[in-house]
Design a protein around this motif. Structure first.
Motif, PDB file in Angstrom:
ATOM      1  N   PHE A 166       0.826  -1.201   0.000  1.00 38.91           N
ATOM      2  CA  PHE A 166       0.000   0.000   0.000  1.00 38.91           C
ATOM      3  C   PHE A 166       0.865   1.257   0.000  1.00 38.91           C
ATOM      4  CE2 PHE A 166      -2.818  -3.242   1.722  1.00 38.91           C
ATOM      5  CZ  PHE A 166      -3.985  -3.004   1.011  1.00 38.91           C
ATOM      6  N   LEU A 167       0.610   2.124  -0.960  1.00 42.16           N
ATOM      7  CA  LEU A 167       1.387   3.346  -1.131  1.00 42.16           C
ATOM      8  C   LEU A 167       0.462   4.551  -1.038  1.00 42.16           C
ATOM      9  CD1 LEU A 167       4.144   4.712  -2.019  1.00 42.16           C
ATOM     10  CD2 LEU A 167       3.263   4.548  -4.362  1.00 42.16           C
ATOM     11  N   PHE A 168       0.869   5.538  -0.255  1.00 42.19           N
ATOM     12  CA  PHE A 168       0.101   6.776  -0.149  1.00 42.19           C
ATOM     13  C   PHE A 168       0.838   7.887  -0.878  1.00 42.19           C
ATOM     14  CE2 PHE A 168      -1.219  10.740   1.943  1.00 42.19           C
ATOM     15  CZ  PHE A 168      -2.595  10.644   1.746  1.00 42.19           C
ATOM     16  N   PHE A 169       0.099   8.622  -1.724  1.00 39.15           N
ATOM     17  CA  PHE A 169       0.652   9.710  -2.528  1.00 39.15           C
ATOM     18  C   PHE A 169      -0.074  10.996  -2.167  1.00 39.15           C
ATOM     19  CE2 PHE A 169       0.183  12.524  -6.156  1.00 39.15           C
ATOM     20  CZ  PHE A 169       1.452  12.599  -6.696  1.00 39.15           C
ATOM     21  N   SER A 170       0.682  12.084  -2.000  1.00 40.08           N
ATOM     22  CA  SER A 170       0.083  13.377  -1.696  1.00 40.08           C
ATOM     23  C   SER A 170       0.803  14.474  -2.474  1.00 40.08           C
ATOM     24  CB  SER A 170       0.160  13.670  -0.192  1.00 40.08           C
ATOM     25  OG  SER A 170      -0.419  14.927   0.097  1.00 40.08           O
ATOM     26  N   ARG A 171       0.023  15.320  -3.122  1.00 37.69           N
ATOM     27  CA  ARG A 171       0.582  16.422  -3.918  1.00 37.69           C
ATOM     28  C   ARG A 171      -0.253  17.666  -3.657  1.00 37.69           C
ATOM     29  NH1 ARG A 171       3.057  16.692  -9.191  1.00 37.69           N
ATOM     30  NH2 ARG A 171       4.224  18.640  -9.276  1.00 37.69           N
ATOM     31  N   ASN A 172       0.394  18.742  -3.232  1.00 40.39           N
ATOM     32  CA  ASN A 172      -0.296  20.001  -2.955  1.00 40.39           C
ATOM     33  C   ASN A 172       0.430  21.136  -3.664  1.00 40.39           C
ATOM     34  OD1 ASN A 172      -2.348  19.269  -0.613  1.00 40.39           O
ATOM     35  ND2 ASN A 172      -0.419  18.215  -0.163  1.00 40.39           N
ATOM     36  N   ARG A 173      -0.310  21.839  -4.535  1.00 42.86           N
ATOM     37  CA  ARG A 173       0.265  22.937  -5.306  1.00 42.86           C
ATOM     38  C   ARG A 173      -0.584  24.193  -5.122  1.00 42.86           C
ATOM     39  NH1 ARG A 173       3.792  22.123  -9.384  1.00 42.86           N
ATOM     40  NH2 ARG A 173       2.877  23.897 -10.504  1.00 42.86           N
ATOM     41  N   ILE A 216      -4.449  29.872  -7.581  1.00 41.53           N
ATOM     42  CA  ILE A 216      -4.831  28.537  -8.038  1.00 41.53           C
ATOM     43  C   ILE A 216      -4.312  27.527  -7.022  1.00 41.53           C
ATOM     44  CG2 ILE A 216      -4.576  26.806  -9.851  1.00 41.53           C
ATOM     45  CD1 ILE A 216      -4.204  29.051 -11.842  1.00 41.53           C
ATOM     46  N   PHE A 217      -5.200  26.637  -6.593  1.00 37.26           N
ATOM     47  CA  PHE A 217      -4.830  25.646  -5.588  1.00 37.26           C
ATOM     48  C   PHE A 217      -5.290  24.269  -6.034  1.00 37.26           C
ATOM     49  CE2 PHE A 217      -6.198  22.997  -1.997  1.00 37.26           C
ATOM     50  CZ  PHE A 217      -5.001  22.869  -1.309  1.00 37.26           C
ATOM     51  N   GLY A 218      -4.466  23.263  -5.784  1.00 41.98           N
ATOM     52  CA  GLY A 218      -4.838  21.889  -6.081  1.00 41.98           C
ATOM     53  C   GLY A 218      -4.205  20.937  -5.086  1.00 41.98           C
ATOM     54  N   LEU A 257      -9.846  20.968  -5.853  1.00 41.38           N
ATOM     55  CA  LEU A 257      -9.500  22.088  -6.715  1.00 41.38           C
ATOM     56  C   LEU A 257     -10.325  23.311  -6.327  1.00 41.38           C
ATOM     57  CD1 LEU A 257      -9.580  20.137 -10.108  1.00 41.38           C
ATOM     58  CD2 LEU A 257      -7.542  20.775  -8.813  1.00 41.38           C
ATOM     59  N   ASN A 258     -10.022  24.452  -6.964  1.00 42.57           N
ATOM     60  CA  ASN A 258     -10.831  25.646  -6.736  1.00 42.57           C
ATOM     61  C   ASN A 258     -12.301  25.385  -7.069  1.00 42.57           C
ATOM     62  OD1 ASN A 258      -8.002  26.349  -7.342  1.00 42.57           O
ATOM     63  ND2 ASN A 258      -8.667  28.441  -6.901  1.00 42.57           N
ATOM     64  N   THR A 259     -12.532  24.453  -8.007  1.00 42.14           N
ATOM     65  CA  THR A 259     -13.888  24.178  -8.466  1.00 42.14           C
ATOM     66  C   THR A 259     -14.597  23.099  -7.660  1.00 42.14           C
ATOM     67  OG1 THR A 259     -12.950  22.649 -10.102  1.00 42.14           O
ATOM     68  CG2 THR A 259     -13.391  24.904 -10.823  1.00 42.14           C
ATOM     69  N   GLY A 260     -13.912  22.456  -6.712  1.00 44.72           N
ATOM     70  CA  GLY A 260     -14.552  21.446  -5.886  1.00 44.72           C
ATOM     71  C   GLY A 260     -13.749  20.167  -5.771  1.00 44.72           C
ATOM     72  N   PHE A 261     -14.418  19.098  -5.309  1.00 46.61           N
ATOM     73  CA  PHE A 261     -13.772  17.812  -5.041  1.00 46.61           C
ATOM     74  C   PHE A 261     -14.087  16.825  -6.163  1.00 46.61           C
ATOM     75  CE2 PHE A 261     -14.161  13.493  -3.213  1.00 46.61           C
ATOM     76  CZ  PHE A 261     -12.826  13.293  -2.865  1.00 46.61           C
ATOM     77  N   ARG A 262     -13.074  16.050  -6.578  1.00 49.17           N
ATOM     78  CA  ARG A 262     -13.253  15.055  -7.629  1.00 49.17           C
ATOM     79  C   ARG A 262     -12.653  13.716  -7.195  1.00 49.17           C
ATOM     80  NH1 ARG A 262     -11.391  18.376 -13.089  1.00 49.17           N
ATOM     81  NH2 ARG A 262     -13.000  20.011 -12.992  1.00 49.17           N
TER      82      ARG A 262
END
Length: 211
Positions: free
Chosen positions: A54-61, A72-74, A96-101
């Motif tokens: 199991f691998l957890f990935f996190s990216r915040n820009r 702009i946030f993601g 995202l700025n537009t919501g959750f996906r």
């Protein structure tokens, strides 16, 4: 001013304790935008302190321009189950700025020596969503004691079947790395549209640290 707010935000993040848990933190400044990128991924371990599949990935820009426009946030967080050959299945959530996906798909992760490849193909679970192909390629050959060349390429094409539109992103980083600290030149490109594409570019410098 938006630029001043970004600088204060960056300093606060760098001084916060949470940043020390990131695998890599980058701050960049281009001729159009400035931003910050926090990226890490790590395998879960079992009770014997052994790596599990199991691998957890996190990216915040986050980024802002110099005209006091909205930032702009993601944020993307993903959990994957990976087989020994590098293939895996992944579920992800993107804020995202537009919501959750919510997204789901397949992933491939391979690291060998100075080369790393991390890629996935995922699709939105929501109706009329997007299909995302993400690829991160990193190569860090040594050139002297404690010194390496740092090179990284990201390819991020996104297709929306309901409108037949594309959003294509490419990010390039090239520089030098001394121990955990790297710095150099950066270039970000984006194209969006259906048959006619609008393009943007951002050229500048970056500095990043691996924790």
């Amino acid at each position: 001013m938006q630029h001043s707010k970004f600088i204060l935000f960056t300093l606060a993040m760098l001084l916060s304790g949470s940043i020390a848990n990131a695998q890599a933190t980058e701050v960049y400044a281009g001729h159009q935008r400035a931003g910050m990128d926090i990226l890490w991924f790590k395998y879960f371990k079992n009770s014997a302190d052994e790596k599990t599949p199991f691998l957890f990935f996190s990216r915040n820009r986050a980024s802002v321009d110099y005209q006091n426009s909205a930032g702009i946030f993601g944020s993307t967080n993903a959990l994957s189950y990976n087989f020994k050959n590098g293939l895996g299945v992944v579920v992800a959530g993107t804020f995202l700025n537009t919501g959750f996906r919510p997204k789901m798909g397949v992933q491939y992760f391979k690291q060998h020596g100075n080369f790393m490849l991390f890629t996935w193909l995922v699709s939105d679970l929501k109706k009329e969503g997007t299909v995302d192909l993400f690829g991160l390629f990193r190569y860090q050959p040594p050139i002297a004691e404690h010194w390496k060349i740092f090179s990284q390429l990201e390819l991020f094409p996104v297709y929306k079947p309901s409108t037949e539109t594309w959003n294509l992103t490419q990010r390039l980083r090239v520089g030098l790395k001394h121990r955990a600290l790297a710095a150099g030149l950066m270039a970000d490109f984006n194209q969006s549209g259906k048959t006619t594409f609008a393009s943007t570019q951002n050229f500048g410098v970056f500095i990043r640290n691996d924790f």
